[in-house]
Design a protein around this motif. Sequence first.
Motif, PDB file in Angstrom:
ATOM      1  N   LEU A 148       0.759  -1.277   0.130  1.00  0.00           N
ATOM      2  CA  LEU A 148      -0.083   0.046   0.008  1.00  0.00           C
ATOM      3  C   LEU A 148       0.907   1.200   0.058  1.00  0.00           C
ATOM      4  N   SER A 151       2.981   1.755  -3.270  1.00  0.00           N
ATOM      5  CA  SER A 151       2.179   2.459  -4.300  1.00  0.00           C
ATOM      6  C   SER A 151       1.917   3.824  -3.981  1.00  0.00           C
ATOM      7  N   CYS A 182      -3.070   6.452 -12.456  1.00  0.00           N
ATOM      8  CA  CYS A 182      -2.765   5.292 -11.773  1.00  0.00           C
ATOM      9  C   CYS A 182      -3.708   4.392 -11.782  1.00  0.00           C
ATOM     10  N   PHE A 332       4.078   1.426 -10.641  1.00  0.00           N
ATOM     11  CA  PHE A 332       2.636   1.419  -9.662  1.00  0.00           C
ATOM     12  C   PHE A 332       2.000   0.106  -9.654  1.00  0.00           C
ATOM     13  N   CYS A 336       0.616  -2.542  -6.779  1.00  0.00           N
ATOM     14  CA  CYS A 336      -0.568  -2.448  -6.536  1.00  0.00           C
ATOM     15  C   CYS A 336      -1.235  -3.802  -6.953  1.00  0.00           C
ATOM     16  N   THR A 337      -0.725  -4.259  -8.067  1.00  0.00           N
ATOM     17  CA  THR A 337      -1.491  -5.485  -8.540  1.00  0.00           C
ATOM     18  C   THR A 337      -1.839  -6.699  -7.393  1.00  0.00           C
ATOM     19  N   LEU A 339      -2.331  -6.316  -4.328  1.00  0.00           N
ATOM     20  CA  LEU A 339      -3.234  -5.558  -3.546  1.00  0.00           C
ATOM     21  C   LEU A 339      -4.660  -5.883  -4.149  1.00  0.00           C
ATOM     22  N   TYR A 340      -4.744  -5.668  -5.541  1.00  0.00           N
ATOM     23  CA  TYR A 340      -5.825  -6.071  -6.230  1.00  0.00           C
ATOM     24  C   TYR A 340      -6.364  -7.647  -5.806  1.00  0.00           C
ATOM     25  N   ARG A 362     -11.774  -3.549  -8.366  1.00  0.00           N
ATOM     26  CA  ARG A 362     -10.385  -3.185  -8.000  1.00  0.00           C
ATOM     27  C   ARG A 362     -10.380  -1.589  -7.637  1.00  0.00           C
ATOM     28  N   VAL A 365      -9.369   0.155  -4.171  1.00  0.00           N
ATOM     29  CA  VAL A 365      -7.925  -0.023  -3.954  1.00  0.00           C
ATOM     30  C   VAL A 365      -7.122   1.221  -3.988  1.00  0.00           C
ATOM     31  N   VAL A 366      -7.629   1.859  -5.041  1.00  0.00           N
ATOM     32  CA  VAL A 366      -6.736   3.161  -5.401  1.00  0.00           C
ATOM     33  C   VAL A 366      -7.093   4.014  -4.736  1.00  0.00           C
ATOM     34  N   ILE A 369      -4.805   4.721  -1.529  1.00  0.00           N
ATOM     35  CA  ILE A 369      -3.380   5.194  -2.118  1.00  0.00           C
ATOM     36  C   ILE A 369      -3.343   6.458  -2.380  1.00  0.00           C
TER      37      ILE A 369
END
Length: 509
Positions: A148, A151, A182, A332, A336-337, A339-340, A362, A365-366, A369
């Motif tokens: 996290l 990212s 992103c 990024f 982050c992937t 976390l997805y 997904r 999740v962004v 961040i």
Amino acid sequence: MAAENGDGKAVVAETAIIGNYVEMEKEDGIQKDTIKTTISNLFWHGGSVYDAWFSCASNQVAQVLLTLPYSFSQLGILSGVMFQLFYGLLGSWTAYLISILYIEYRTRKARDKVDFRNHVIQWFEVLDGLLGKHWRNVGLAFNCTFLLFGSVIQLIACASNIYYINDNLDKRTWTYIFGACCATTVFIPSFHNYRIWSFLGLLMTTYTSWYLTIASLVHGQVEGVKHSGPTKVVLYFTGATNILYTFGGHAVTVEIMHAMWKPQKFKAIYLLATLYVLTLTLPSATAVYWAFGDMLLNHSNAFALLPRSPLRDMAVILMLIHQACPQLFITFGFACTPLYFVWEKAIGMHECKSLCKRAAVRLPVVIPIWFLAIIFPFFGPINSTVGSLLVSFTVYIIPALAHLFTFRSATARENAVEQPPKFFGGWVGAFVIDVFVVGWVLVVGFGFGGWASTVNFVRQIDTFGLFTKCYQCPPPPTAPLAHPFNNATAPAPSHAFGLNQTHNSHLHH
């Protein structure tokens, strides 16, 4: 599948741990050799040893390349070089341990006929399968928190870099813009689909590294340059933990291995990637520190001190593309992937075959961040803090302890899929290295490094405040005051900010 080969145990072991992507691609029969398939395989579908090497090298060195000269100013050149070599070796060892544990987990599950098609194995699942739910929970907490903030750092770096091309907008506004960019990484299915992006990403960082090196040497040393580091204990351990963070990019090792067609060949890949990365980090950090010396203490981004030129702007643009360009999804996306994947599994959408549905779920999740990057825009100090508090456990301490506990019994060692190399002293030598890694990182990385980086981070908050609009930006020029008795104006303000900044030097006292 393995039984049909009839070639003995060796074939059974290899076919058992081959990635699910081979099965997915071949289960419908032989693919037709069309132009579309050829292009797709060339740019999109990657699972070879070379793809894994590019992924590891590209992910390991990105925006942190720009903060290493800052670390050298805190450490001094000798300690800076030694810490890079030392943590490069330590990181390669723990990446090797993670790969061994993945192979062990994958082989055990294959014996139970577990099918991983449409499922990406992650580090916390390896810990769960080998050591139980408590290890899984600890690994999941540290891994997700690190990724996290990893990212977040990429997003902060984008805003910091683009500011040196276009300062009409402040860094916070650029963070808003790149946060939206992103978000497009939600459309990348997995690490299996990073083939061309990893290749391009490494080219971009290679260019940037050698630009920093050559530009610094051509620029020469600034007048009155000083190289006084190390001067303070806080700065010393802050710089050391930034290097710990630099070579702690193997939190996504399991996901990269799972994308390989033959993950058992991963063992030495991270070490080879590290050796290449050192050819980028050592020359650039040394050259920039040689040219600008203690000025770097107030400039955590190396671009801030180099004069603007087309070559510098090209380096900035390439780093932006490598970190977060909406068309290239590189660094990024790497952070982050995973976390997805965790989020998809938590809500039961991980095995959904609709890319659009997975992309939609997904997006949440962004958001955190994006928000955290706006709160803590402290590019440089935040790297050290994440390195000491999160990277130390995520990719150093936990893998070493997991290796010790997984193979603590004689039976487990005897039945292990992979035996330790004899030149390391077998199991005894491997366990000694594990204990050393745990002890060193716990005391030096987490203990001293955590104290120093936290102190430095709190000072940034006290000085600049949360949600600061433009971290380490030059102060706006003051308007000239007219003399009350004539129309003469005061002299123009100095533009020597990049060469003689003192307004925040008290941070380092």
